[in-house]
Scaffold this motif. Sequence first.
Motif, PDB file in Angstrom:
ATOM      1  N   UNK A  11     -66.441  81.361 -41.387  1.00  0.00           N
ATOM      2  CA  UNK A  11     -65.171  81.888 -41.881  1.00  0.00           C
ATOM      3  C   UNK A  11     -64.175  82.183 -40.783  1.00  0.00           C
ATOM      4  N   UNK A  12     -64.128  81.317 -39.747  1.00  0.00           N
ATOM      5  CA  UNK A  12     -63.191  81.512 -38.641  1.00  0.00           C
ATOM      6  C   UNK A  12     -62.335  80.261 -38.477  1.00  0.00           C
ATOM      7  N   UNK A  13     -61.214  80.411 -37.796  1.00  0.00           N
ATOM      8  CA  UNK A  13     -60.349  79.280 -37.503  1.00  0.00           C
ATOM      9  C   UNK A  13     -60.934  78.458 -36.352  1.00  0.00           C
ATOM     10  N   UNK A  14     -60.498  77.220 -36.252  1.00  0.00           N
ATOM     11  CA  UNK A  14     -60.983  76.368 -35.171  1.00  0.00           C
ATOM     12  C   UNK A  14     -60.453  76.810 -33.813  1.00  0.00           C
ATOM     13  N   UNK A  15     -59.451  77.673 -33.820  1.00  0.00           N
ATOM     14  CA  UNK A  15     -58.918  78.205 -32.567  1.00  0.00           C
ATOM     15  C   UNK A  15     -59.571  79.533 -32.182  1.00  0.00           C
ATOM     16  N   UNK A  16     -60.578  79.954 -32.930  1.00  0.00           N
ATOM     17  CA  UNK A  16     -61.207  81.261 -32.690  1.00  0.00           C
ATOM     18  C   UNK A  16     -61.804  81.335 -31.294  1.00  0.00           C
ATOM     19  N   UNK A 157     -64.051  77.867 -20.309  1.00  0.00           N
ATOM     20  CA  UNK A 157     -63.599  78.949 -21.169  1.00  0.00           C
ATOM     21  C   UNK A 157     -62.483  79.690 -20.458  1.00  0.00           C
ATOM     22  N   UNK A 158     -61.320  79.821 -21.134  1.00  0.00           N
ATOM     23  CA  UNK A 158     -60.196  80.496 -20.487  1.00  0.00           C
ATOM     24  C   UNK A 158     -60.339  82.015 -20.598  1.00  0.00           C
ATOM     25  N   UNK A 159     -59.352  82.723 -20.051  1.00  0.00           N
ATOM     26  CA  UNK A 159     -59.427  84.184 -20.011  1.00  0.00           C
ATOM     27  C   UNK A 159     -59.443  84.800 -21.402  1.00  0.00           C
ATOM     28  N   UNK A 160     -58.947  84.085 -22.412  1.00  0.00           N
ATOM     29  CA  UNK A 160     -58.943  84.589 -23.782  1.00  0.00           C
ATOM     30  C   UNK A 160     -60.187  84.188 -24.562  1.00  0.00           C
ATOM     31  N   UNK A 161     -61.122  83.519 -23.887  1.00  0.00           N
ATOM     32  CA  UNK A 161     -62.362  83.133 -24.541  1.00  0.00           C
ATOM     33  C   UNK A 161     -62.279  81.842 -25.337  1.00  0.00           C
ATOM     34  N   UNK A 162     -61.218  81.071 -25.143  1.00  0.00           N
ATOM     35  CA  UNK A 162     -61.069  79.809 -25.852  1.00  0.00           C
ATOM     36  C   UNK A 162     -61.691  78.679 -25.040  1.00  0.00           C
ATOM     37  N   UNK A 163     -62.330  77.744 -25.757  1.00  0.00           N
ATOM     38  CA  UNK A 163     -62.971  76.609 -25.096  1.00  0.00           C
ATOM     39  C   UNK A 163     -61.942  75.500 -24.878  1.00  0.00           C
TER      40      UNK A 163
END
Length: 313
Positions: A11-16, A157-163
Amino acid sequence: MEFKDYYQVLGVEKTATTEEIKKAYRKLARQYHPDVSKESEAEQRMQEINEAKAVLTDPEKRLAYDQLGERYRSGQDFQPPPDWDAGFEFSGGGFEEADLGEFSDFFANLFGRGGRAGRGSRGYQMRGEDRHAKIVIDLEDAYHGATRAITLQVPRVDAQGRVLSREHTLNVRIPKGVKAGQHIRLAGQGGLGMGGGPAGDLFLEIHFTPDPRYRVEGRDVHQRVPVTPWEAALGASIETPTPLGVVKVKVPAGSQSGRQLRLKGRGIPGPEPGDLYVELEVVLPPADTDRARELYETMARELAFDPRRRRGG
């Protein structure tokens, strides 16, 4: 087998971000864990939740899965496309069969030991981790050897935790005689070591670009070659392109479609080179002119040939 949308499962977005994914997992685990849930499908639901977390919290698996998922939707009939994970670097040794537990066939096909994407991290060591990637080369490169620029996708993984993905390009020497499934070892091109330790190695697993002209079995190569009816009936010496270059082939008189001619030692080179098997395919000229139709009608009258009639019958 159906395609699983792991983002939909959690139940999360692909940008999570990774943290958002972990938070969604903890919330669902509290709801569906079989020890606390009374729902009839809690165990199956928990399995899907565990699978989704295992993929989406691993940057390497998530990057490859995201690219694959661009072409599929949840519940769609699915078989992993050939070499779907080529061009991605993965670390570690992969899931053993016992590690897969109750995970689905979908997960096992993509992330078991049989798939390169199944290679998961095994922890930090002084020496850097070995890394693995699947690359696709032309069959001709295995015959002659080559140097190719290979671009791999490496997750970060960036500073915001995005791959995110970064490209890693290497000039790779393809040795003459390499086979499908063989690994090329690039020393020191793997993960960085800790505390000054040496870097790990990068292992490239070889696959061949799909080519309708060839079928490869080990070092043997099978190739279909078209011939005319008169070449097959009367015999002929023909020239045909092969991965080794143009070669002359003697077609025996009376050949039929499907006949295989073995060219010894003309397969993939090696200490014991493979063979090249030429499979003849008789191709009829079209009856698209008056003269062509006349010739076919003459053959029909004078040859009196019926391929459906048993010999001697």
